[in-house]
Structures are given as C-alpha cells and as structure tokens.
Design an enzyme around this catalytic site. Sequence first.
Site, short mmCIF file in Angstrom:
data_model
loop_
_atom_site.label_atom_id
_atom_site.label_comp_id
_atom_site.label_asym_id
_atom_site.label_seq_id
_atom_site.Cartn_x
_atom_site.Cartn_y
_atom_site.Cartn_z
N PRO A 165 10.11 -1.29 -7.63
CA PRO A 165 9.64 -1.09 -9.01
C PRO A 165 10.03 0.28 -9.55
CG PRO A 165 7.82 -1.68 -7.53
CD PRO A 165 8.99 -1.29 -6.68
N ALA B 207 0.84 -1.22 0.00
CA ALA B 207 0.00 0.00 0.00
C ALA B 207 0.86 1.25 0.00
CB ALA B 207 -0.90 0.01 1.24
N GLY B 208 0.48 2.20 -0.83
CA GLY B 208 1.26 3.44 -0.86
C GLY B 208 0.50 4.55 -1.57
N ILE B 209 0.89 5.77 -1.24
CA ILE B 209 0.28 6.95 -1.87
C ILE B 209 1.39 7.91 -2.31
CG2 ILE B 209 -1.88 6.86 -0.56
CD1 ILE B 209 -0.70 9.13 1.25
N TYR C 147 7.97 10.88 -0.50
CA TYR C 147 7.89 9.52 -1.06
C TYR C 147 9.27 8.86 -1.08
CZ TYR C 147 6.27 5.98 -4.47
OH TYR C 147 5.94 4.81 -5.12
N GLN D 23 9.53 14.78 -4.77
CA GLN D 23 9.04 13.64 -3.97
C GLN D 23 9.87 13.43 -2.70
OE1 GLN D 23 8.76 10.10 -6.59
NE2 GLN D 23 6.58 10.21 -6.12
N1 CAA Z 1 14.93 18.10 -12.56
C1 CAA Z 1 15.21 19.41 -12.57
N2 CAA Z 1 14.26 20.35 -12.69
C2 CAA Z 1 13.00 19.95 -12.80
C3 CAA Z 1 12.63 18.59 -12.80
C4 CAA Z 1 13.68 17.65 -12.68
N3 CAA Z 1 13.43 16.33 -12.67
N4 CAA Z 1 11.31 18.48 -12.92
C5 CAA Z 1 10.83 19.75 -12.99
N5 CAA Z 1 11.86 20.62 -12.92
C6 CAA Z 1 11.80 22.08 -13.00
C7 CAA Z 1 10.91 22.52 -14.12
O1 CAA Z 1 11.62 22.52 -15.34
C8 CAA Z 1 10.47 23.88 -13.68
O2 CAA Z 1 11.50 24.78 -13.92
P1 CAA Z 1 11.18 26.23 -14.53
O3 CAA Z 1 10.27 26.86 -13.53
O4 CAA Z 1 12.51 26.85 -14.64
O5 CAA Z 1 10.50 25.96 -15.85
C9 CAA Z 1 10.38 23.76 -12.16
O6 CAA Z 1 11.18 22.60 -11.84
C10 CAA Z 1 8.97 23.54 -11.69
O7 CAA Z 1 8.45 22.36 -12.35
P2 CAA Z 1 6.93 22.10 -12.44
O8 CAA Z 1 6.30 23.16 -13.33
O9 CAA Z 1 6.65 20.70 -12.81
O10 CAA Z 1 6.49 22.45 -10.95
P3 CAA Z 1 5.19 22.13 -10.22
O11 CAA Z 1 5.33 22.75 -8.86
O12 CAA Z 1 4.01 22.45 -11.05
O13 CAA Z 1 5.21 20.54 -10.09
C11 CAA Z 1 5.96 18.43 -9.42
C12 CAA Z 1 6.24 19.91 -9.41
C13 CAA Z 1 4.63 18.17 -8.67
C14 CAA Z 1 7.06 17.76 -8.67
C15 CAA Z 1 5.85 17.90 -10.86
O14 CAA Z 1 7.05 18.21 -11.53
C16 CAA Z 1 5.67 16.42 -10.91
O15 CAA Z 1 4.57 15.91 -10.74
N6 CAA Z 1 6.75 15.64 -11.14
C17 CAA Z 1 6.71 14.19 -11.22
C18 CAA Z 1 7.07 13.59 -9.91
C19 CAA Z 1 7.10 12.09 -10.08
O16 CAA Z 1 7.85 11.53 -10.88
N7 CAA Z 1 6.30 11.39 -9.32
C20 CAA Z 1 6.23 9.98 -9.43
C21 CAA Z 1 4.86 9.54 -9.11
S1 CAA Z 1 4.61 7.83 -9.50
C22 CAA Z 1 5.44 7.04 -8.31
O17 CAA Z 1 5.94 7.60 -7.37
C23 CAA Z 1 5.54 5.57 -8.46
C24 CAA Z 1 6.93 5.10 -8.38
O18 CAA Z 1 7.31 4.51 -7.36
C25 CAA Z 1 7.84 5.27 -9.52
#
Ligand code: CAA
Length: 245
Positions: free
Chosen positions: A182, A88-90, A152, A149
């Site tokens: 994963p 379980a995870g969010i 997480y 994250q």
């Molecule tokens: N490295 C460096 N910079 C990054 C980046 C990264 N990986 N990702 C985003 N940025 C930068 C963007 O380019 C942006 O820069 P600018 O303002 O200069 O354009 C800035 O950071 C802000 O980015 P966002 O517009 O995306 O910012 P936000 O506040 O709207 O959202 C966030 C931030 C919620 C973290 C969004 O980027 C996001 O959802 N990221 C994905 C996170 C992710 O991978 N989650 C995994 C979920 S699934 C899971 O967790 C299952 C598993 O086990 C794998």
Amino acid sequence: MADNNKQRTALVTGGTRGIGRGICELLKERGFNVVAGYGGDARKAEEFTSETQIPAYQWDVADFNGCQKSVEEISSNHGPVTVLVNNAGITKDGTLKKMTYDNWMAVIQTNLTSVFNMSKACWDGMLEDKFGRIVNISSVNGQAGQYGQVNYCAAKAGVIGMGKAMAQEGARYGITVNTVAPGYVATEMVAAVPENVLEKIVKTIPVGRLGDSSEIAHAVAYLVREDSKFISGSTISINGGQHMY
Ligand code: CAA
C-alpha cells in the site's frame, strides 16, 4: 458474495484497526470465518468485535512462542488457519542519525520477524491441508524508500523478498504467498506523520489523496480466493500512482 467452496478461517494480524480492519470486514463479507489479532489496544479491539462480530485475540507478533500458542488456540476455537494476512506493523520514524538501536529492532521484529513467526505457525497446517493463502502487507516505502524510515523500509522490503522465497516453497503444496504494497492510506499510522510533512507527501500522489483501507482490502480478497491459485510470488502496488513499480 461467497468466494469459497469451503468456509476457511482467515487470520488477519493487526486486524482491529486501519488497513487490517478493512481487510477483516471485506473477508467476512466474502464468506470467510475471520479472526483478528491485535497487539495492545484492548478498547479498540472490543469496539471492533462489537461492531463487526469478528473475534479478536491479543498477542505480540514479534514473540515467536506467542505466535505458536495463539495460532494453536485460534485453530482449535475456529478451525485451521489456512488464510493468513500478515498485516501488523508499527512505525518508529527518525533519521538514521537519530534512530536508536531499540527503534531499529522494534520495527524489524514487529514488521519483519513477525512474518516469519506467523507464517511458521500456520505453515504445517497449510501443508497438511494442501491449501494456503498468505498475503504479506508491505509498503510503498519498502519499494521506494522514505526519508526517516530506514527501519520500516528495511522491514517492508524484507517482506517482499521473504514472500518470494515462501512462494517457491509453498507452490507444490497449493500454498500461494503474495505481497500487497500500500501507499499512504488514511489510517492512524499515517495521521501520525507531521501535518506539514504529510501535505508534501500527498502532493506526490498523482491521484491527489490518501487511499482508503477498502482500496487495499479488495486486492487481498482477490489474492486469497480459491481460484487465484496461479498467482504466487507477486507484489501488487496500490499507491495512487505515487511509485510505479
Ligand atoms: N527529503 C529530503 N530532505 C528531507 C525530507 C525528504 N523527504 N524530509 C525532511 N527533510 C529535511 C528537512 O527539510 C529538514 O532539513 P533542514 O533541517 O535543512 O530544514 C531535515 O530533513 C530535518 O527534517 P525534519 O525537521 O522533519 O526532521 P525531524 O528529525 O524533526 O523529523 C522525520 C524527521 C521523523 C523523519 C520526519 O521528517 C517525518 O516524520 N517524516 C515522515 C516519514 C514518513 O513518511 N513516515 C511514513 C509513516 S506512515 C507509513 O509508514 C505507512 C506506509 O506504509 C506508507
């Protein structure tokens, strides 16, 4: 194909959807008496039970007493839980700058404290039985880190360390504790990542696609086998080559 000399009860938290569902289905196929736990989506849980014939119980894995009570109820209805998959995870993603204390705590409680709660609820029974299999589901993001994250990643890294400590404590009693980490798998959780962000992430996966739940499930099925008794404290990464660790 039955993997067991004895039919064992396997409990999978977060078992009605996503990776958990894949694990439940495969363990059932392998001859386990499978029970799923779920947190809130009763409609999905009903669908799951009617499609798989696997019973599903609702409780909050972040609630210590709720875990104790549910494991007692499940053990009395289905037999002692000697196989536990802490799945379980969010997610509550956001940069450190924007993350609230509540979003930090929610993820720590649901993804990390839950592993303590559930393992503790099952541990004494496993000691008595001199048999136990615990598989904790971590994540590539607990190994490599992920922008947005901190909650997480902290929880999923914590699960890896915790599993190694538990593995040492369980070893003399026939209890193995392992971790599966994963990568990005095609589930509702991953679908919630903004499309443009996800596209960029998929480009970093050498295999060139998201994983499938069944590709995680088969590692869990392997780890919980009776004859996997020499595998403990290990971490199996399944991420399409995204992070080689
Ligand atoms: N490295 C460096 N910079 C990054 C980046 C990264 N990986 N990702 C985003 N940025 C930068 C963007 O380019 C942006 O820069 P600018 O303002 O200069 O354009 C800035 O950071 C802000 O980015 P966002 O517009 O995306 O910012 P936000 O506040 O709207 O959202 C966030 C931030 C919620 C973290 C969004 O980027 C996001 O959802 N990221 C994905 C996170 C992710 O991978 N989650 C995994 C979920 S699934 C899971 O967790 C299952 C598993 O086990 C794998």
